[in-house]
Design an enzyme around this catalytic site. Sequence first.
Site, PDB file in Angstrom:
ATOM      1  CE  LYS B  55      -4.345  -1.630   0.625  1.00  0.00           C
ATOM      2  NZ  LYS B  55      -5.499  -1.241  -0.217  1.00  0.00           N
ATOM      3  CB  SER B  80      -9.148  -0.347  10.543  1.00  0.00           C
ATOM      4  OG  SER B  80      -9.485  -1.416   9.690  1.00  0.00           O
TER       5      SER B  80
END
Lengths: 323, 323
Positions: B55, B80
């Site tokens: 990511k 989250s």
Amino acid sequence: MLTIEHIREAHARIAPHVHRTPVVTSRSFDEAASETAERRVFFKCENLQRTGSFKFRGATNSILCLTEDERRRGVAAFSSGNHAQAVALAARKAGVRASIVMPSDAPRAKVEATRAYGAEVIFYDRQREDREQVARRVAEREGSLLVPPFDDYRIMAGQGTCALELLEDVPDLDCILVPCSGGGLFAGVSTATKAINPGIHCFPVEPETADDTLQSFRKGERVTTPPSSTIADGLRVVTPGKLTFPILQRMAEDVLMVSDEEIAATLGFILFRMKLLVEPSGAAAASAVLFQKLPPDARRIGVVLSGGNVDPEALVKLLEERN
Amino acid sequence: MLTIEHIREAHARIAPHVHRTPVVTSRSFDEAASETAERRVFFKCENLQRTGSFKFRGATNSILCLTEDERRRGVAAFSSGNHAQAVALAARKAGVRASIVMPSDAPRAKVEATRAYGAEVIFYDRQREDREQVARRVAEREGSLLVPPFDDYRIMAGQGTCALELLEDVPDLDCILVPCSGGGLFAGVSTATKAINPGIHCFPVEPETADDTLQSFRKGERVTTPPSSTIADGLRVVTPGKLTFPILQRMAEDVLMVSDEEIAATLGFILFRMKLLVEPSGAAAASAVLFQKLPPDARRIGVVLSGGNVDPEALVKLLEERN
């Protein structure tokens, strides 16, 4: 005698058979280790070596040095751990029969791993028999050659090859740290290192409760300590080797100590931050850096992550105690 | 539109900031995966990427594309998990303010990691509020730009850069597998791969209980599935992205499924045999290889190990259930 030439020859011999393990760095480890000085740590990942530890280097070197006659007669070794698996696989790859003497209560996973590498496992009773004697008897009976775990120049030369690779990748180090048990890894690594650059300081690292090397180093002669139950099960040897100790006396800057708590915390740091599995013994040298056991002027630091063989049950226990 | 040029530009942009992660191989994994055909698997280790997952590539690309005005106003993200940490660190490194919207019951470790990367954490009530709406409100109030987790061409281009590196290291692959949630990683990886070599088959891999991509792929339109509690917590998205899905439709050979038990077993294999920590989502693609979900003619296989962020408590639970 052990010289850099022996280690270079060993490297040429074993290089086609062993992994050239990566050297990794971690900014988060560097930050955590830089309390007193800005540090850069270079990890030689022998946990990624074949059979999961540096022991495969020495075992491969020993077995490739056998004469044709010795090859036919096969090899024997005593070990419940990484040396067993290393000798088993090195022998299988060379087409040599291997018998490994293990305690009858050795973890099933280790017994099965050793068998999976093609060795015959011979059990002994840890309470009533001495494993070295059992192994000698097995070797005598089978006419095979005993491959010792550390107190042997071929083994030391093999283990030292990891320092050749580390210094090829990162030549400008201030010091190198390795976990220390019988002293085979330290003897090989320090001999290679000092020959390449005498300015690099070499530190063996021991668990506090298995400090036979520290006591011997301070006293100037080999001391035998009581058995230890340190979590670093690969570092429980109670006295330095006859051949390894004189080398360590000449080469070691000092002997560093780490506690079991420091080892467990370091194992957790390397696992969760660096995503690498090391066994407790394999984390000892890194632990000495993380917990500030080095002189403050050590800035560029080589660390051998010596092995990664830990049972799932043992890992769970370690992580639970750590929480 | 997403093209190989976008991905190459993204790579040039982010290369100084992201790790070029290693490609590792494992003989024991190859042996275990070679039940029906002899296989060689090449693992792209995005678990070793900064912030612990791929990511960071997309987040870094997004933030480096901001205009001067956008940089001043800062960024917001809702996550989250791995996207939160990725945006937080990418923003800090670029000197941009970041607000991350997280559920009020998010694991403390993840909240603290996100804060440690310098982001402000804004909580919402998962039972009563929609996280995307909360994030949009935060972005509006602060005048900041929302960095979406997957449905965005800059994000997809960033994620695709890991395929450029993998194919540079290992050009002759038969197929590439990646874990699939919203589809950003798959869109980037497959676009890069097919442009470089249209003969390489691309497979997204999903948990059986979060099969929105499979259902959508079969039906030819985006399907929304009920929330899943798969252990692969990064793959719980309930519908493919608007922008990612058309790319997936064109590029995917098929969508592969793995069970939670298969994922857990694969995570254990990678941990104890390969000594690498991957999170459950990160093990999904490897799991499809290990559990023979590929056509038998696939021999040289690229697998993205997409992330390695798993809490100690969660890892203990996984290992205990596996035993």
